[in-house]
Structure formats: structure tokens, C-alpha cells
Motif scaffolding. Structure first.
Motif, PDB file in Angstrom:
ATOM      1  N   GLU A   1      28.684  26.163  73.243  1.00 29.48           N
ATOM      2  CA  GLU A   1      28.463  26.292  71.794  1.00 29.48           C
ATOM      3  C   GLU A   1      29.221  27.441  71.155  1.00 29.48           C
ATOM      4  OE1 GLU A   1      24.265  26.307  70.977  1.00 29.48           O
ATOM      5  OE2 GLU A   1      24.000  24.608  72.341  1.00 29.48           O
ATOM      6  N   ASP A   2      29.885  28.262  71.949  1.00 28.04           N
ATOM      7  CA  ASP A   2      30.607  29.387  71.360  1.00 28.04           C
ATOM      8  C   ASP A   2      31.897  28.911  70.695  1.00 28.04           C
ATOM      9  OD1 ASP A   2      28.775  31.484  71.876  1.00 28.04           O
ATOM     10  OD2 ASP A   2      29.231  31.255  74.003  1.00 28.04           O
ATOM     11  N   GLU A   3      32.664  29.885  70.204  1.00 32.64           N
ATOM     12  CA  GLU A   3      33.788  29.550  69.328  1.00 32.64           C
ATOM     13  C   GLU A   3      34.856  28.740  70.058  1.00 32.64           C
ATOM     14  OE1 GLU A   3      35.294  32.872  67.201  1.00 32.64           O
ATOM     15  OE2 GLU A   3      36.726  31.646  66.109  1.00 32.64           O
TER      16      GLU A   3
ATOM     17  N   HIS B   1      30.260  42.017  65.817  1.00 31.35           N
ATOM     18  CA  HIS B   1      29.939  41.056  66.877  1.00 31.35           C
ATOM     19  C   HIS B   1      28.489  40.633  66.780  1.00 31.35           C
ATOM     20  CE1 HIS B   1      33.405  40.613  69.405  1.00 31.35           C
ATOM     21  NE2 HIS B   1      33.658  41.903  69.312  1.00 31.35           N
ATOM     22  N   GLU B   2      28.247  39.368  67.033  1.00 32.00           N
ATOM     23  CA  GLU B   2      26.872  38.881  66.923  1.00 32.00           C
ATOM     24  C   GLU B   2      25.949  39.575  67.922  1.00 32.00           C
ATOM     25  OE1 GLU B   2      26.237  34.785  68.145  1.00 32.00           O
ATOM     26  OE2 GLU B   2      28.173  34.783  69.130  1.00 32.00           O
ATOM     27  N   ALA B   3      26.485  40.040  69.020  1.00 26.51           N
ATOM     28  CA  ALA B   3      25.636  40.706  70.009  1.00 26.51           C
ATOM     29  C   ALA B   3      25.509  42.197  69.733  1.00 26.51           C
ATOM     30  CB  ALA B   3      26.207  40.479  71.404  1.00 26.51           C
TER      31      ALA B   3
ATOM     32  N   THR C   1      31.313  37.958  64.234  1.00 30.91           N
ATOM     33  CA  THR C   1      32.294  37.462  65.202  1.00 30.91           C
ATOM     34  C   THR C   1      31.583  37.062  66.490  1.00 30.91           C
ATOM     35  OG1 THR C   1      32.724  39.727  65.875  1.00 30.91           O
ATOM     36  CG2 THR C   1      34.178  38.799  64.226  1.00 30.91           C
ATOM     37  N   ASP C   2      32.289  36.212  67.236  1.00 31.42           N
ATOM     38  CA  ASP C   2      31.652  35.549  68.371  1.00 31.42           C
ATOM     39  C   ASP C   2      31.435  36.485  69.555  1.00 31.42           C
ATOM     40  OD1 ASP C   2      30.609  33.371  69.710  1.00 31.42           O
ATOM     41  OD2 ASP C   2      32.549  32.874  70.613  1.00 31.42           O
ATOM     42  N   SER C   3      30.303  36.321  70.184  1.00 31.34           N
ATOM     43  CA  SER C   3      30.055  36.924  71.490  1.00 31.34           C
ATOM     44  C   SER C   3      29.694  35.780  72.433  1.00 31.34           C
ATOM     45  CB  SER C   3      28.884  37.905  71.425  1.00 31.34           C
ATOM     46  OG  SER C   3      29.136  38.926  70.512  1.00 31.34           O
ATOM     47  N   ASN C   4      29.884  36.011  73.713  1.00 29.46           N
ATOM     48  CA  ASN C   4      29.603  34.924  74.659  1.00 29.46           C
ATOM     49  C   ASN C   4      28.113  34.886  74.982  1.00 29.46           C
ATOM     50  OD1 ASN C   4      29.897  32.812  76.344  1.00 29.46           O
ATOM     51  ND2 ASN C   4      30.923  33.966  77.969  1.00 29.46           N
ATOM     52  N   ASP C   5      27.363  34.324  74.049  1.00 32.89           N
ATOM     53  CA  ASP C   5      25.917  34.285  74.235  1.00 32.89           C
ATOM     54  C   ASP C   5      25.398  32.875  74.513  1.00 32.89           C
ATOM     55  OD1 ASP C   5      26.556  33.431  71.722  1.00 32.89           O
ATOM     56  OD2 ASP C   5      24.907  34.450  70.716  1.00 32.89           O
ATOM     57  N   ASN C   6      26.326  31.945  74.736  1.00 38.86           N
ATOM     58  CA  ASN C   6      25.917  30.586  75.127  1.00 38.86           C
ATOM     59  C   ASN C   6      26.602  30.228  76.429  1.00 38.86           C
ATOM     60  OD1 ASN C   6      24.366  29.403  72.710  1.00 38.86           O
ATOM     61  ND2 ASN C   6      26.183  30.354  71.785  1.00 38.86           N
ATOM     62  N   PRO C   7      25.839  29.986  77.508  1.00 38.11           N
ATOM     63  CA  PRO C   7      26.492  29.588  78.756  1.00 38.11           C
ATOM     64  C   PRO C   7      26.945  28.130  78.661  1.00 38.11           C
ATOM     65  CG  PRO C   7      24.109  29.593  79.023  1.00 38.11           C
ATOM     66  CD  PRO C   7      24.387  30.070  77.623  1.00 38.11           C
TER      67      PRO C   7
ATOM     68  N   ASP D   1      23.065  35.483  65.030  1.00 36.61           N
ATOM     69  CA  ASP D   1      23.572  34.347  65.802  1.00 36.61           C
ATOM     70  C   ASP D   1      24.703  33.699  65.013  1.00 36.61           C
ATOM     71  OD1 ASP D   1      24.031  32.300  67.501  1.00 36.61           O
ATOM     72  OD2 ASP D   1      22.112  31.296  67.199  1.00 36.61           O
ATOM     73  N   ARG D   2      25.927  33.970  65.465  1.00 38.21           N
ATOM     74  CA  ARG D   2      27.088  33.415  64.769  1.00 38.21           C
ATOM     75  C   ARG D   2      27.046  31.897  64.707  1.00 38.21           C
ATOM     76  NH1 ARG D   2      31.830  30.758  65.566  1.00 38.21           N
ATOM     77  NH2 ARG D   2      30.886  30.104  67.507  1.00 38.21           N
ATOM     78  N   GLU D   3      26.487  31.291  65.767  1.00 40.63           N
ATOM     79  CA  GLU D   3      26.487  29.833  65.818  1.00 40.63           C
ATOM     80  C   GLU D   3      25.621  29.232  64.709  1.00 40.63           C
ATOM     81  OE1 GLU D   3      26.430  31.731  68.854  1.00 40.63           O
ATOM     82  OE2 GLU D   3      28.563  31.295  68.792  1.00 40.63           O
ATOM     83  N   GLN D   4      24.647  30.008  64.217  1.00 41.21           N
ATOM     84  CA  GLN D   4      23.811  29.517  63.116  1.00 41.21           C
ATOM     85  C   GLN D   4      24.181  30.152  61.775  1.00 41.21           C
ATOM     86  OE1 GLN D   4      19.483  28.747  63.874  1.00 41.21           O
ATOM     87  NE2 GLN D   4      19.874  30.110  65.584  1.00 41.21           N
TER      88      GLN D   4
HETATM   89 CA    CA Z   1      28.469  33.055  70.447  1.00 45.24          CA
END
Ligand code: CA
Ligand code: CA
Ligand code: CA
Ligand code: CA
Length: 500
Positions: free
Chosen positions: A360-362, A231-233, A325-331, A293-296
Motif C-alpha cells: 500500500e505504500d507509494e 514523513h508520516e512516521a 511523505t511516505d514511510s514504509n509502514d505497510n508490509p 497516515d499518508r495512505e489515508q
Molecule cells: Ca506509507
């Protein structure tokens, strides 16, 4: 200890006791120093005692190794320590020993009875891959009864008359034991042969011939690539998430067969060039830095190496592919945070506003899809907000009729969140929706809605039938109420008075 004869090219050191003592004079009066041997088969105590931890094969008859010493200020010094070591065999029995290449069986201490004796014989060690020349003498077997009686020696068992046959031979009269060909420890690490001495005093005895390992196999990764997911977080927990493994066919108890792991490179090198750690001995990979940061950077490729001899020996390279893998790090964010709308009064289910958001998340995951809440401005519970079919839209509708005459304006605050909670406390996006209630021209209402009048049939013309009043709910604006009479066939009834 005694010097070994040079009948083989290697000397096997099998001492498990103090080899020597070294001193480190740092002019500070300290008698104990922190030492560390570069060759891990030797141990150096703080008083300088050098001991052997594992069996060492000395191909040149001696071993040179260096020892680090740390002085009181923490500075490291590395002088070279040279040891010329001699074989010293700790025989498990005092009635047989190898000395100067001769395996001797002593007479029993009683010496009187010529009863058959059972020998405990130290193992004979042969390095693998020897280049010969063959046959190569391993040891001479000698019973001290040979002084009294002519002895005849023969061997049977694995490597002798059983498969693999003919590897070891013994000279019948001299007792010289030979190996006839290079051995491969990885094929067979030890042989048991039975020695028969043609003399009634000796029972057949077992000789163990151990093949001493050489580092002739390089590590091999068990798969390539290795795939890991994290997980990215995960960074903050420095979590261990995957293990790479390489095997080495050499002796697993020595550095020949012990594999060390290292990361050679990381692609991409962002946000830092060393995002991961590998455990040198276990091959376990863990997260080292907290800012993945998965998004980057959704994937990393690590070039890994497995090498024997503590990382300095034979090496193999492999790849570890790490998917973040994605974590909810973008509101989620509202695209527009201020809205002003007008809604006609009295309608239930009227769409008040559609608020669109981005995340911006998955895409398609619960870290991306949105839900909405009205957090203020809806005293009385006139409004509802629900998620639209795009999953990125909040639709506000009326759930009770609005009444212009009671409240002309609502100011709603709406927040947007994901279906998954945030990994951390993240700022939530808020939209403000100003709802102006539109006045609708509502019809005047008679009060009561129906009135039944009884009058006698012979009432005179212009008799007042009833006072029937109507009111208009639109009190906000001044409105005129017109009354008229629609009567079926009674066209002679007329409205004589209209009250406002
Ligand atoms: Ca994310
Ligand atoms: Ca090896
Ligand atoms: Ca080997
Ligand atoms: Ca999100």
C-alpha cells in the motif's frame, strides 16, 4: 517622581525601578505568591514587587492591568490592579533634567568658571501619529543662565534645517521646542537636532527626539502559502519540520511589533483535529500526534494567524500546506499464501512458481517494491527466487537439476520484504510452496557408454562377443529395458541374452 504637566496627550513612563508592591492575602500565612502580570511590560515578583520591564506609553496618564495570582492549591485568581503612574525621568546627568515639561540645564556645581560646558541631555519622546493640534509643544528648553543673560535658542540638523526639514522648531526666545506634524516611527524612529544657545557659556548640544511607537501596522506573512514536508512516521519524534514567518513594521522591542502565531484550523481533521503544534513566538510547526497516515491523509492545510499584542492585536491570516511523505509502514502481502506445483526433474532454470504481492505504500518507491527470500525447505540450494519485472512478483526457479529418485517433494517457505526497511517491526507475509518433483522416463544407460571388442575374424557363429550391460535410472517405477543391435552391415550379430 513628579507629576507631568498635561502639555501632551501622552505620558512617557521611563522608570526602571520598583513601581509599587501588591499583596495577596490568601489566609494561609504565606508571604510569597506566584504572580503573573497580564501586561508583559510589567513584572510582578513573588513578594509582590511590581517593576517595569519596558518603556510604556501612557495615553491616558495611567495604566490599568490585571495580575494573576495562584494560591497554594494552584487555583488562579485575577484581581485588577490599577496604577496611576507618574513620570520619573532618570537623568543620566545631574546637570540637565526634564521636569513638568521643562528641560532645564543647571549651572555647573563649581558655579564659578563660565567655561563652555557639554551637556548630557535626556531624550525627548514624541508619540507617533499624534493628531495635534500643531505645532505641538514638546518641551521648553531653559538654561539657568537665562536668569543672568538673555538667551536665544535655535536648532539645526535632521528634522530642523536638514531633510526631512521643518518637523521641529524652537521659539527663539522662550526655548519652546515644537513638533509641527504627525510623525511616523516606521519612517524614522529618532532625530538628532543640535541646539545652539546664543551665549558663550553653552556649547551646541545634541537633543535626541525619539518617536514612540504605536501599533499601526499589522503583521504580514512573508509568503503564502507556506509549504512543509514531513514523513508520516515522524510523529513519534514530535519533529519540527517547518517555520512560518510574519513581519510587523512596528517597534520590534514592544508587543506592537512582536508577532504571536496560532493555528486556527486543520483540514482534514483526521485522525485527530490537532495533529500539529505551532510555537507561539518562533512560528515553528511540529508534529503533535503520532498517527499520521499518508495512505489515508496525504496532505493537510492549516489556517494560521499571526497577531501582535501577544495575539490580541492586529492579525493576518495565512496558510501552511503540509505534504505527508511516505514511510514504509505497510508490509507487502502475498496475494496467495499456499501454492502446490509440479516440476519435472533434471531441468535447470525451470520456473517453479510465480508469487504475486501487493503493497500500500507509494507506488514505484522502495517502500513499495519487493524482494523475496526462501527461508526454509531448500536444503541443498536447488531453488532461487528473484523479483519479477512488475516489482510485485517473486519468481522461483530451479538452479540445480531436481532428482525425483532422491527427493520427491520440497516445501519451501518464502517471505516478501520491501527494498526499504520497515519503519517499525511489522509482520512479514510468508508463502508456502509445495514442489512435487515429476519423474521423467530417463533412458537406460550402458555402462560403460562405449565398449571396444576385439575378436578374431574366424570366430565361429554364436560365439559370445561380450557381456555389455545397461541400467535404467528410473528406479522408482518398474521399467522394462529392451536391448537391440543396430549394426552397420553386421546384421548377423544378434543379441542372445537380455538381463533385467
Ligand atoms: Ca506509507
Ligand atoms: Ca503591529
Ligand atoms: Ca508603529
Ligand atoms: Ca511497504
Amino acid at each position: 517622581s513628579a507629576p507631568i504637566s498635561s502639555h501632551t496627550s501622552s505620558v512617557i513612563l521611563i522608570i526602571f525601578k520598583c513601581l509599587s508592591q501588591i499583596t495577596f492575602n490568601n489566609c494561609d500565612g504565606r508571604t510569597r505568591t506566584l504572580f503573573q502580570s497580564v501586561d508583559k511590560r510589567f513584572d510582578v515578583d513573588t513578594d509582590g514587587t511590581v517593576t517595569l520591564k519596558r518603556q510604556v506609553t501612557l495615553h491616558e496618564g495611567h495604566k490599568v492591568f490585571s495580575v494573576h495570582a495562584w494560591d497554594s492549591s494552584g487555583k488562579k485568581h485575577t484581581p485588577i490592579l490599577e496604577h496611576v503612574v507618574f513620570i520619573c525621568h532618570m537623568s543620566p546627568s545631574n546637570n540637565a533634567h526634564i521636569s513638568a515639561g521643562v528641560l532645564t540645564f543647571l549651572k555647573s556645581s563649581t558655579g564659578l568658571k563660565r567655561a563652555k560646558r557639554g551637556w548630557v541631555i535626556p531624550p525627548v519622546n514624541v508619540p507617533e501619529n499624534s493628531r495635534g493640534p500643531f505645532p505641538m509643544k514638546l518641551v521648553q528648553i531653559k538654561s539657568d543662565y537665562a536668569l543672568e543673560t538673555r538667551m536665544q535658542y535655535s536648532i539645526t540638523g535632521e528634522g530642523a534645517n536638514q531633510d526631512p526639514k521643518g518637523i521641529f522648531t524652537v521659539e527663539r526666545l522662550s526655548g519652546n521646542l515644537y513638533v509641527t506634524q504627525p510623525l511616523d516611527r516606521e519612517k524614522k524612529a529618532s532625530y538628532k537636532v543640535t541646539l545652539d544657545v546664543n551665549n558663550i557659556a553653552e556649547k551646541p548640544m545634541e537633543i535626541v527626539i525619539n518617536v514612540i511607537d504605536q501599533n499601526d501596522n499589522k503583521p504580514v506573512f512573508t509568503q503564502n502559502p507556506f509549504n512543509g514536508y514531513v514523513h508520516e512516521a515522524a510523529g513519534k519524534g514530535r519533529c519540527m519540520f517547518m517555520t512560518v514567518t510574519a513581519t510587523d513594521a512596528d517597534d520590534p522591542d514592544t508587543n506592537n511589533g512582536i508577532v504571536s502565531y496560532a493555528i486556527v484550523s486543520q483540514e482534514p481533521q483526521f485522525p485527530k483535529p490537532n495533529m500539529f503544534d505551532i510555537n507561539v513566538l518562533s512560528g515553528t510547526i511540529r508534529v503533535r500526534e503520532s498517527d499520521m497516515d499518508r495512505e489515508q491523509w496525504p496532505r493537510y492545510t492549516l489556517l494560521i494567524v499571526a497577531a501582535d499584542m501577544e495575539g490580541d492585536g492586529l492579525a493576518a491570516t495565512g496558510t501552511a500546506v503540509i505534504t505527508i511523505t511516505d514511510s514504509n509502514d505497510n508490509p507487502p502481502q502475498f496475494e496467495q499464501t499456499l501454492h502446490t506445483v509440479s516440476v519435472p526433474e533434471n531441468k535447470v532454470g525451470a520456473v517453479v512458481a510465480k508469487l504475486t504481492a501487493t503493497d500500500e505504500d507509494e507506488v514505484g518507491s522502495p517502500t513499495w517494491s519487493t524482494k523475496y527470500r526462501i527461508i526454509s525447505g531448500d536444503k541443498g540450494g536447488f531453488f532461487n527466487v528473484s523479483t519479477g519485472p512488475s516489482q510485485l512478483e517473486g519468481i522461483i526457479t530451479t538452479v540445480k537439476p531436481l532428482d525425483f529418485e532422491k527427493t520427491k517433494q520440497y516445501v519451501l517457505s518464502v517471505i516478501v520484504e520491501n527494498d526499504d526497511p520497515f519503519v517499525d517491526s511489522l509482520p512479514t507475509s510468508t508463502a508456502t510452496v509445495t514442489v512435487n518433483v515429476e519423474d521423467v522416463n530417463e533412458p537406460p544407460e550402458f555402462n560403460p557408454k562405449e565398449k571396444v571388442i576385439f575378436k578374431s575374424e574366424d570366430s565361429p557363429i554364436d560365439t559370445e562377443l561380450v557381456a555389455y550391460t545397461a541400467t535404467d535410472p528410473d528406479t522408482g517405477k518398474s521399467q522394462k529395458i529392451m536391448l537391440s543391435v543396430h549394426a552397420l552391415g553386421w546384421n548377423r550379430i544378434r543379441m542372445c541374452k537380455v538381463n533385467f
